[in-house]
Design a protein around this motif. Structure first.
Motif, mmCIF file in Angstrom:
data_model
loop_
_atom_site.group_PDB
_atom_site.id
_atom_site.type_symbol
_atom_site.label_atom_id
_atom_site.label_comp_id
_atom_site.label_asym_id
_atom_site.label_seq_id
_atom_site.Cartn_x
_atom_site.Cartn_y
_atom_site.Cartn_z
ATOM 1 N N THR A 1 -9.020 10.498 0.137
ATOM 2 C CA THR A 1 -7.730 11.084 0.503
ATOM 3 C C THR A 1 -7.165 11.931 -0.627
ATOM 4 O O THR A 1 -6.605 13.011 -0.395
ATOM 5 N N LEU A 2 -7.323 11.456 -1.848
ATOM 6 C CA LEU A 2 -6.804 12.175 -3.014
ATOM 7 C C LEU A 2 -7.742 13.277 -3.490
ATOM 8 O O LEU A 2 -7.420 13.988 -4.436
ATOM 9 N N LYS A 3 -8.901 13.398 -2.813
ATOM 10 C CA LYS A 3 -9.911 14.401 -3.196
ATOM 11 C C LYS A 3 -10.313 14.232 -4.665
ATOM 12 O O LYS A 3 -10.345 15.178 -5.461
ATOM 13 N N MET A 4 -10.637 13.004 -4.981
ATOM 14 C CA MET A 4 -10.987 12.651 -6.349
ATOM 15 C C MET A 4 -12.379 13.124 -6.723
ATOM 16 O O MET A 4 -13.249 13.332 -5.867
ATOM 17 N N LYS A 5 -12.588 13.265 -8.025
ATOM 18 C CA LYS A 5 -13.898 13.476 -8.614
ATOM 19 C C LYS A 5 -14.018 12.545 -9.812
ATOM 20 O O LYS A 5 -13.029 11.971 -10.268
ATOM 21 N N GLY A 6 -15.224 12.410 -10.318
ATOM 22 C CA GLY A 6 -15.423 11.577 -11.493
ATOM 23 C C GLY A 6 -15.254 10.099 -11.197
ATOM 24 O O GLY A 6 -15.385 9.648 -10.062
ATOM 25 N N PHE A 7 -14.949 9.344 -12.247
ATOM 26 C CA PHE A 7 -14.782 7.897 -12.126
ATOM 27 C C PHE A 7 -13.368 7.559 -11.665
ATOM 28 O O PHE A 7 -12.412 8.286 -11.935
ATOM 29 N N SER A 8 -13.239 6.423 -11.003
ATOM 30 C CA SER A 8 -11.919 5.846 -10.734
ATOM 31 C C SER A 8 -12.067 4.338 -10.675
ATOM 32 O O SER A 8 -13.148 3.818 -10.371
ATOM 33 N N ARG A 9 -10.980 3.653 -10.977
ATOM 34 C CA ARG A 9 -10.957 2.197 -10.824
ATOM 35 C C ARG A 9 -9.610 1.825 -10.230
ATOM 36 O O ARG A 9 -8.564 2.077 -10.850
ATOM 37 N N SER A 10 -9.628 1.253 -9.047
ATOM 38 C CA SER A 10 -8.390 0.896 -8.349
ATOM 39 C C SER A 10 -8.172 -0.606 -8.416
ATOM 40 O O SER A 10 -9.124 -1.393 -8.311
ATOM 41 N N GLU A 11 -6.897 -0.976 -8.589
ATOM 42 C CA GLU A 11 -6.526 -2.385 -8.703
ATOM 43 C C GLU A 11 -5.766 -2.812 -7.451
ATOM 44 O O GLU A 11 -4.916 -2.074 -6.945
ATOM 45 N N PHE A 12 -6.077 -4.029 -6.976
ATOM 46 C CA PHE A 12 -5.430 -4.571 -5.791
ATOM 47 C C PHE A 12 -5.055 -6.036 -6.019
ATOM 48 O O PHE A 12 -5.688 -6.732 -6.817
ATOM 49 N N ILE A 13 -4.033 -6.478 -5.298
ATOM 50 C CA ILE A 13 -3.738 -7.899 -5.159
ATOM 51 C C ILE A 13 -4.018 -8.265 -3.701
ATOM 52 O O ILE A 13 -3.514 -7.598 -2.780
ATOM 53 N N LEU A 14 -4.813 -9.304 -3.501
ATOM 54 C CA LEU A 14 -5.153 -9.724 -2.148
ATOM 55 C C LEU A 14 -4.177 -10.808 -1.703
ATOM 56 O O LEU A 14 -4.120 -11.898 -2.285
ATOM 57 N N VAL A 15 -3.388 -10.497 -0.689
ATOM 58 C CA VAL A 15 -2.376 -11.418 -0.170
ATOM 59 C C VAL A 15 -2.625 -11.619 1.320
ATOM 60 O O VAL A 15 -2.537 -10.674 2.107
ATOM 61 N N ASP A 16 -2.968 -12.866 1.704
ATOM 62 C CA ASP A 16 -3.199 -13.193 3.126
ATOM 63 C C ASP A 16 -4.172 -12.208 3.769
ATOM 64 O O ASP A 16 -3.883 -11.608 4.819
ATOM 65 N N GLN A 17 -5.296 -12.008 3.129
ATOM 66 C CA GLN A 17 -6.373 -11.158 3.654
ATOM 67 C C GLN A 17 -6.036 -9.663 3.666
ATOM 68 O O GLN A 17 -6.743 -8.865 4.281
#
Length: 329
Positions: A265-281
């Motif tokens: 969606t962001l039309k990224m290139k290169g490396f990325s690392r996304s962080e998430f918190i998993l709450v109730d699936q």
């Protein structure tokens, strides 16, 4: 013919030392049969090329060239290993675009957007990405604790809007802790974000282009020794990082699909690392790092190893993608 590769490291932020470590890892890992790597140290006081004898040669910022012992060096590609400004906020990318020099990271717009947590959330929320409830505050604005707690509740995180690696981040558990937390965040940035502290499993997932394809790496589960994944947890070993994460297959797919969706969606290139918190699936998005740590012990290289990608191949693929993009431009 061997390509001259400038590995830029250092920068202007609190992450200077970590960037130097990332840059040195790239420098040591690159295949000398394909590339001639050079270390470029970027500081506010000046930009220099550092040779293997520790000698420093100034960078000519008019064309990003260096003269070493009478030889004028130009670079075929820049490997961006700067965490924070100017490598992760778009400034370096815009400069290199003006000089028509290819580089390994995302473009200047994507870098500026992802580095600004507020703006990134405003783009992703309308696209169905789950995020924590948040409150925005600028330096000099009136602080209204009742309004803040009515919106985000307790506990909550107070964080600098445009800073990485948990600098200027505080977990507020009691109302009387708010003022000090805000003061700490304002030391890093004039804009801050206050968010509901979600309770769940924290995970990190790398997405990158590898050999021409977008690839989602194995998910890492993060178990900090303290209250959250702060600077000490990230860089001083004060956490357990388990790759692949101990989550069921259906949730793994949901996290991976969400991370890929954000990257595309962001039309990224290169490396990325996304962080998430998993709450109730449900994965709740926290932030994206576009210049993640690149040492052998960093999360993204660990994920790459779990996917069967050694460091030299990881870095070579990024360089070749940047060179290919420029040749097709």
């Amino acid at each position: 013919m061997k390509k001259n590769i400038a590995i830029v490291m250092g920068g202007y932020s609190s992450e200077y030392d970590i960037s130097i470590k990332s840059g040195h890892t790239v420098y040591e890992s690159l295949n000398r049969e394909l590339y001639r790597p050079y270390r470029i140290i970027i500081q506010r006081e000046g930009w220099v090329l550092l040779d293997d004898q520790g000698r420093a040669f100034p960078v000519n910022r008019h064309d990003f060239s260096v003269t070493v012992d009478g030889t004028h060096l130009l670079f075929d590609c820049v490997f961006n290993a700067i965490h924070g400004s100017p490598g992760e906020d778009g400034l370096l990318q815009a400069y290199l675009d003006l000089l028509n020099i290819p580089y390994t990271s995302c473009g200047f717009y994507q870098a500026a957007l992802t580095f600004n947590k507020r703006d990134l959330l405003s783009v992703l929320k309308p696209r169905g990405i789950h995020c924590a409830q948040s409150y925005q505050l600028d330096k000099g604005a009136e602080i209204r604790p009742d309004d803040i707690f009515a919106r985000v509740g307790l506990p909550c995180f107070v964080k600098a809007n445009r800073a990485g690696s948990s600098f200027g981040v505080t977990l507020v558990k009691k109302p009387e802790q708010l003022e000090a937390a805000i003061e700490a965040a304002f030391k890093e940035d004039e804009e801050i974000l206050i968010e509901t502290a979600l309770k769940g499993t924290e995970v990190s997932v790398g997405v990158l282009r590898y050999n021409g394809d977008i690839r989602v790496l194995p998910i890492t589960e993060i178990i900090p020794e303290g209250d959250f994944f702060d600077y000490r947890a990230k860089y001083e070993g004060k956490s357990r990082e388990i790759t692949p994460a101990r989550i069921e297959a259906s949730l793994q797919k949901k996290v991976s699909d969400t991370a890929r969706f954000i990257y595309e969606t962001l039309k990224m290139k290169g490396f990325s690392r996304s962080e998430f918190i998993l709450v109730d699936q449900t994965p709740y998005f926290l932030e994206m790092n576009t210049i993640p740590g690149l040492t052998a012990a960093s999360i993204l290289p660990e994920q790459a190893r779990a996917a069967g990608i050694p460091l030299p191949s990881l870095f070579e693929s990024a360089i070749e993608a940047a060179l290919k993009d420029k040749s097709e431009y």
